[in-house]
Design an enzyme around this catalytic site. Structure first.
Site, PDB file in Angstrom:
ATOM      1  N   ARG A  57       0.526  -1.216   0.067  1.00  0.00           N
ATOM      2  CA  ARG A  57       0.020  -0.022   0.284  1.00  0.00           C
ATOM      3  C   ARG A  57       1.104   0.762   0.065  1.00  0.00           C
ATOM      4  O   ARG A  57       0.543   2.261  -1.054  1.00  0.00           O
ATOM      5  CB  ARG A  57      -0.501  -0.064   1.214  1.00  0.00           C
ATOM      6  N   TYR A 109     -11.025  19.665 -16.131  1.00  0.00           N
ATOM      7  CA  TYR A 109     -11.850  18.005 -16.236  1.00  0.00           C
ATOM      8  C   TYR A 109     -13.080  18.400 -15.505  1.00  0.00           C
ATOM      9  O   TYR A 109     -12.614  18.536 -14.654  1.00  0.00           O
ATOM     10  CB  TYR A 109     -11.359  17.104 -15.947  1.00  0.00           C
ATOM     11  N   ASP A 181      -2.075  20.275 -14.848  1.00  0.00           N
ATOM     12  CA  ASP A 181      -2.646  19.139 -15.075  1.00  0.00           C
ATOM     13  C   ASP A 181      -2.025  19.201 -16.932  1.00  0.00           C
ATOM     14  O   ASP A 181      -3.076  20.146 -17.352  1.00  0.00           O
ATOM     15  CB  ASP A 181      -4.531  19.588 -15.110  1.00  0.00           C
ATOM     16  N   LYS A 206      -4.596   8.053 -19.602  1.00  0.00           N
ATOM     17  CA  LYS A 206      -4.671   8.643 -21.281  1.00  0.00           C
ATOM     18  C   LYS A 206      -3.327   8.494 -21.900  1.00  0.00           C
ATOM     19  O   LYS A 206      -2.669   7.455 -22.393  1.00  0.00           O
ATOM     20  CB  LYS A 206      -5.147  10.165 -20.983  1.00  0.00           C
TER      21      LYS A 206
END
Length: 394
Positions: A57, A109, A181, A206
């Site tokens: 984790r 976005y 971004d 993406k």
């Protein structure tokens, strides 16, 4: 770090991505890294962890290579992979101090914009939305104070261009961190840290992966912020919340990154060809693409985007919403699907996806251009557009 043939000459981004650190598995000699599905790691007799790993984790060997490659591509100090792009961005927002204020773009976005409005604000995060292409508007918003300025360039789905260097100067003058971004640009076309950004985010789902088969996100920190408590908090939150991809997903991400330069170059060339072909088409009210000379922000894009303007564009269809939806339905090569950055071309009526509060015009189709032959894509769009609506000039 990626191996270098000449210490005085850094490798080109295409080489960095293709070699994927250039490491060979010491146990087998394999040139492709193994997958490590283990969730836990052995302690020594004294209860220490001499190999440096505790629990997956917090860390996994399959994170190392994509993080190292992205760090070098972006010119950063360190990168972290996350379970998704939104997970990466949200972790940064959550790492801000209690009562922090974020200045974000009006056009961005929609999933992250929705999170800021519906989750961030109720949780006490101050959020102001501004036109990031307007430096005076950003400066005015920063007069009220800010901890983080969030920039998206090109901005989905109108593809507006923010001057990253100018935004960085304004943010730093106000004592704020600038995060970018850069999903649509990728480090092949834009390296925001070189323009003054402190943190770079990617929805790795993406272009970084590029095959529409992995959900992942990344954050890369600039050298100047690597030792800041904010970045330490980001690391802590990723570990404590488990916002991580699985080992196989991280392995697939690395595999996709090896062809990043080729895919981005081809998609950018295809998008430019499509934009130029339809730029004056009477069946369209507008073609939105930073590579067109008359696009607002084109000159800025030329300065901060190297080697192309990206594979994303949008068209505004003459005749309105119903006509736009009909055009999308007629397309044969473009799949009607959400997402972007894959090898296949996609089309989407964004206003329908984003809902009634969307700032996106309802005649707009967002197009993610893939790596197919440009002539085939142009022909498909041409047949889908058909004849111009009655009354339009031919």
């Amino acid at each position: 770090m990626t191996d270098k043939t000449d210490a005085a000459r850094p490798l080109a981004p295409a080489t960095v991505a293709a070699r994927a650190t250039g490491r060979v598995d010491p146990a087998t000699g394999a040139v492709v890294p193994p997958i490590h599905p283990a969730t836990t790691y052995e302690r020594a007799a004294d209860l220490s962890y001499p190999r440096g790993r505790v629990y997956t984790r917090a860390d996994n060997p399959n994170y190392d290579a994509p993080e190292a490659v992205l760090t070098e591509l972006e010119g950063g100090a360190e990168s972290l992979v996350f379970a998704s792009g939104v997970a990466a961005a949200v972790t940064l927002f959550q790492a801000l101090p209690q009562g922090a204020r974020v200045v974000a773009p009006e056009i961005m976005y929609w999933g992250l914009r929705k999170w800021l409005i519906e989750v961030g604000r109720p949780a006490g995060l101050g959020v102001a939305f501004v036109d990031m292409t307007d430096q005076q508007a950003l400066a005015a918003a920063l007069d009220e104070g800010a901890d983080l300025v969030w920039v998206e360039s090109p901005a989905n789905p109108l593809w507006g261009i923010t001057d990253i260097a100018a935004a960085a100067r304004l943010a730093h003058r106000a004592g704020a961190v600038l995060a970018v971004d850069s999903t649509a640009a990728t480090p092949i076309l834009t390296r925001p840290i070189e323009h003054g950004a402190d943190i770079v985010m990617h929805s790795a789902t993406k272009y970084l992966n590029g095959h529409s088969d992995v959900l992942a996100g990344t954050l890369t920190v600039a050298p100047g912020l690597a030792g800041d408590p904010l970045w330490a908090r980001v690391r802590q939150l990723r570990s404590m919340s488990g916002n991580i991809p699985g080992p196989f997903e991280a392995w697939l991400l690395l595999r996709g990154m090896r062809t990043l330069a080729l895919r981005v170059e081809r998609a950018s060339a295809n998008a430019l060809a499509i934009a130029q072909h339809f730029a004056r088409d009477p069946r369209l009210d507008a073609v939105l693409y930073p590579g067109l000379p008359d696009f607002p922000g084109h000159e800025i894009a030329q300065r901060q985007m190297t080697g192309g303007f990206g594979g994303m564009l949008s068209i505004r269809v003459a005749g309105g919403r119903d006509r736009a939806i009909d055009v999308a339905a007629r397309l044969r090569l473009f799949a009607r699907a959400t997402s972007l950055g894959g090898v296949e071309s996609l089309v989407e009526h964004r206003a329908s996806v984003e809902g009634k509060d969307s700032p996106v015009p309802d005649d707009l189709l967002r197009i993610s251009v893939g790596i197919e032959a440009a002539a085939d894509l142009i022909a498909d769009l041409d047949q889908a557009l058909g004849k111009a609506p009655a009354g339009d000039a031919q």
